[in-house]
Design a protein around this motif. Structure first.
Motif, short mmCIF file in Angstrom:
data_model
loop_
_atom_site.label_atom_id
_atom_site.label_comp_id
_atom_site.label_asym_id
_atom_site.label_seq_id
_atom_site.Cartn_x
_atom_site.Cartn_y
_atom_site.Cartn_z
N MET A 1 26.76 12.10 -14.92
CA MET A 1 25.83 12.35 -16.03
C MET A 1 24.39 12.27 -15.57
N LEU A 2 24.08 11.31 -14.69
CA LEU A 2 22.74 11.24 -14.13
C LEU A 2 22.43 12.52 -13.35
N LEU B 1 25.70 21.41 -21.33
CA LEU B 1 24.77 20.67 -22.18
C LEU B 1 24.84 21.15 -23.63
N THR C 1 23.67 15.40 -13.91
CA THR C 1 23.52 16.46 -14.90
C THR C 1 22.11 16.45 -15.48
N VAL C 2 21.63 15.28 -15.84
CA VAL C 2 20.30 15.16 -16.43
C VAL C 2 19.22 15.53 -15.40
N TYR D 1 27.71 19.73 -25.77
CA TYR D 1 27.54 18.39 -26.34
C TYR D 1 26.75 18.47 -27.65
N SER D 2 25.76 19.36 -27.69
CA SER D 2 24.95 19.45 -28.92
C SER D 2 25.70 20.16 -30.05
N ALA E 1 19.30 19.27 -15.02
CA ALA E 1 18.79 19.96 -16.20
C ALA E 1 17.27 19.93 -16.24
N MET E 2 16.69 18.79 -15.89
CA MET E 2 15.23 18.65 -15.92
C MET E 2 14.57 19.15 -14.64
#
Length: 192
Positions: free
Chosen positions: A161-162, A116, A164-165, A119-120, A168-169
């Protein structure tokens, strides 16, 4: 009478062994604080070397960060290679095995957070180029291992990606309508 203590010979590390120690020290730091928030002094301390020596091994913080990024993204590629091998020729089984592998990798918070943060950090042109290259290598690996068309490969990455999100949350730990909605689709079986 005192006994003489045995001296333990000091083992010198090669530059490659020290590079490895720096990478191992840097990865958790970058996971916690990202590229911008991680001081190289902390990495040097945990690697047991001076900051100056860190910069002898990796001339810039960016080069160190990119090496860590390559290590973390390389784990995904290797994981996919190992997962797919027993299922060669069975496209659905290969996709399922790679999805299971990615789920397991996402349970490693250090790997997840490094991904993550990468990407930032894409505002830095060299880091962006490295992220693009590494992500492209993963896409190429999935295409090669599955032989699937672009749409199926794209769906696999969208699902990833879903995942991953959600990971992460830690949305899988919630009992809320929006979390249940995310977990109701294909991510339900793969939520982390």
């Amino acid at each position: 009478m005192m006994q003489a203590s045995a001296t333990v010979p000091r083992t010198l590390q090669t530059a490659e062994e020290r590079r490895e120690a720096v990478l191992e020290a840097a990865i958790p730091h970058f996971a916690r604080r990202g590229y911008y928030g991680t001081p190289t002094t902390d990495i040097a301390h945990d690697a047991g070397i001076s900051q100056a020596y860190v910069f002898r091994l990796f001339p810039t913080k960016q080069e160190l960060y990119i090496a860590c990024l390559e290590r973390c993204m390389g784990r995904i590629r290797l994981g996919f290679e190992h997962a797919a091998a027993p299922h060669a020729g069975d496209v659905d089984a290969v996709f399922d095995a790679m999805g299971d592998t990615y789920k397991a990798l996402l349970s490693d918070r250090t790997m997840l957070l490094n991904q993550l943060h990468s990407y930032s950090a894409c505002e830095e042109p060299d880091i962006r180029a490295a992220v693009q290259e590494q992500y492209g290598l993963i896409v190429d690996t999935v295409q090669r291992l599955t032989g699937a068309d672009d749409v199926r490969v794209s769906d696999f990455f969208a699902h990833g990606m879903l995942m991953t999100v959600v990971a992460a949350m830690r949305a899988d730990e919630l009992d809320t309508p929006w979390a249940r909605t995310l977990l109701a689709g294909p991510a339900a079986d793969d939520a982390c």
